[in-house]
Design an enzyme around this catalytic site. Structure first.
Site, short mmCIF file in Angstrom:
data_model
loop_
_atom_site.label_atom_id
_atom_site.label_comp_id
_atom_site.label_asym_id
_atom_site.label_seq_id
_atom_site.Cartn_x
_atom_site.Cartn_y
_atom_site.Cartn_z
N GLY A 48 0.72 -1.35 -0.02
CA GLY A 48 0.08 0.10 -0.02
C GLY A 48 0.86 1.18 -0.20
O GLY A 48 0.28 2.18 -0.62
N ASP A 107 -4.69 1.68 10.93
CA ASP A 107 -6.14 1.16 11.14
C ASP A 107 -6.27 0.73 12.72
O ASP A 107 -6.37 1.57 13.65
CB ASP A 107 -6.40 0.02 10.23
CG ASP A 107 -7.88 -0.10 9.79
OD1 ASP A 107 -8.54 0.09 10.87
OD2 ASP A 107 -8.36 -0.37 8.75
N LYS A 135 -6.90 6.19 11.39
CA LYS A 135 -8.33 5.99 11.86
C LYS A 135 -8.27 5.81 13.43
O LYS A 135 -8.26 5.08 13.84
CB LYS A 135 -8.83 4.82 11.20
CG LYS A 135 -9.13 4.80 9.72
CD LYS A 135 -9.89 3.41 9.53
CE LYS A 135 -10.23 3.37 7.89
NZ LYS A 135 -10.74 2.05 7.71
N PHE A 156 -14.36 2.30 5.16
CA PHE A 156 -13.71 1.84 4.20
C PHE A 156 -13.04 2.63 3.16
O PHE A 156 -13.84 2.98 2.16
CB PHE A 156 -14.36 0.42 3.71
CG PHE A 156 -13.31 -0.59 3.23
CD1 PHE A 156 -12.78 -0.39 1.81
CD2 PHE A 156 -12.68 -1.37 4.01
CE1 PHE A 156 -11.87 -1.53 1.47
CE2 PHE A 156 -11.84 -2.39 3.51
CZ PHE A 156 -11.36 -2.39 2.14
N VAL A 157 -11.78 3.06 3.04
CA VAL A 157 -11.29 4.01 1.97
C VAL A 157 -10.17 3.24 1.21
O VAL A 157 -9.61 1.97 1.36
CB VAL A 157 -10.64 5.20 2.67
CG1 VAL A 157 -11.67 5.88 3.23
CG2 VAL A 157 -9.41 4.73 3.65
N ASP A 163 -6.18 -0.69 -1.17
CA ASP A 163 -6.99 -1.68 -2.08
C ASP A 163 -8.15 -2.13 -1.47
O ASP A 163 -8.45 -2.15 -0.16
CB ASP A 163 -5.89 -2.70 -2.45
CG ASP A 163 -5.85 -3.80 -1.27
OD1 ASP A 163 -5.47 -3.40 -0.27
OD2 ASP A 163 -6.21 -4.99 -1.61
N ARG A 169 -5.85 0.38 -5.99
CA ARG A 169 -4.67 1.05 -5.57
C ARG A 169 -4.23 2.09 -6.67
O ARG A 169 -3.60 3.13 -5.92
CB ARG A 169 -3.67 -0.06 -5.60
CG ARG A 169 -3.75 -1.10 -4.66
CD ARG A 169 -2.40 -1.91 -4.38
NE ARG A 169 -2.61 -3.22 -3.68
CZ ARG A 169 -2.55 -3.56 -2.27
NH1 ARG A 169 -2.44 -2.38 -1.62
NH2 ARG A 169 -2.66 -4.64 -1.97
#
Ligand code: PRP
Length: 183
Positions: A48, A107, A135, A156-157, A163, A169
């Site tokens: 990511g 997260d 977050k 959910f981003v 992804d 992505r």
């Protein structure tokens, strides 16, 4: 890929390409000032962080060394499994070096918390973290993060490295995934 290309899959755009570039420029300035006169190794967490690494690194007006790690922290869905293992280790010996871990999102904090202690056990001069997104509502493990692009809600981003089942992505912006996509 632009948001318009996947319009039906997104409920909104959180950050445009321009906003992301401008925020990364600010973070790069801050990091440059903090590490003035010091050697710096930035470590991207695959996969990511590829976009953030590429753009952050190019925002610096100084030399910066780059290395990569791959760890597993998620299944293919939206929930963290809490399992962290190294899939690809650093190629660099970090003892005595200043290390900046670069990721696109924190997260639960499980991945970065584990990674920080793992890298700290290798006797570096320092280990700090830069993440584009965080977050706060999802945190299960407190992580000391020095550089944060933005704190966001627990949604959910996707996009800019983030992804869903390996898609989105390559979206230039960051958007919220519409529930119908993952329901
Ligand atoms: C994402 C992100 C972080 C991690 C954060 O990676 O890059 O490394 O999740 O989640 P946590 O705070 O709950 O641990 P992911 O495992 O989705 O892999 P990817 O980078 O290959 O998409």
């Amino acid at each position: 890929m632009d948001a318009a290309d996947v319009d039906a899959d997104l409920t909104n755009t959180l950050f445009t390409e321009e906003q992301i570039q401008s925020r990364l420029g600010e973070l790069a300035k801050q990091i440059e000032a903090d590490y003035e006169g010091e050697d710096l190794l930035i470590v991207g967490v695959l996969r990511g962080a590829v976009m953030v690494m590429a753009d952050l690194a190019r925002s610096f007006n100084r030399h910066v060394e780059m290395d990569w790690m791959a760890v597993s922290s998620y299944g293919s869905g939206t929930k963290s499994s809490g399992v962290v293992r190294i899939l690809k280790d650093l190629d660099t010996d970090i003892s005595g070096r200043h290390v900046l871990i670069v990721d696109e999102i924190i997260d639960t904090g499980l991945t970065l918390s584990w990674l920080t202690s793992n890298l700290n056990s290798r006797n570096p001069a320092s280990v700090t973290i830069c993440t584009l997104l965080r977050k706060p509502e999802a945190v299960r493990m407190d992580v000391d993060v020095k550089y944060v692009g933005w704190d966001i809600a627990n949604e959910f981003v996707v996009g800019y490295g983030l992804d869903y089942h390996e898609k989105y992505r390559n979206l230039r912006s960051i958007g919220t995934l519409a529930p119908h996509v993952y329901a």
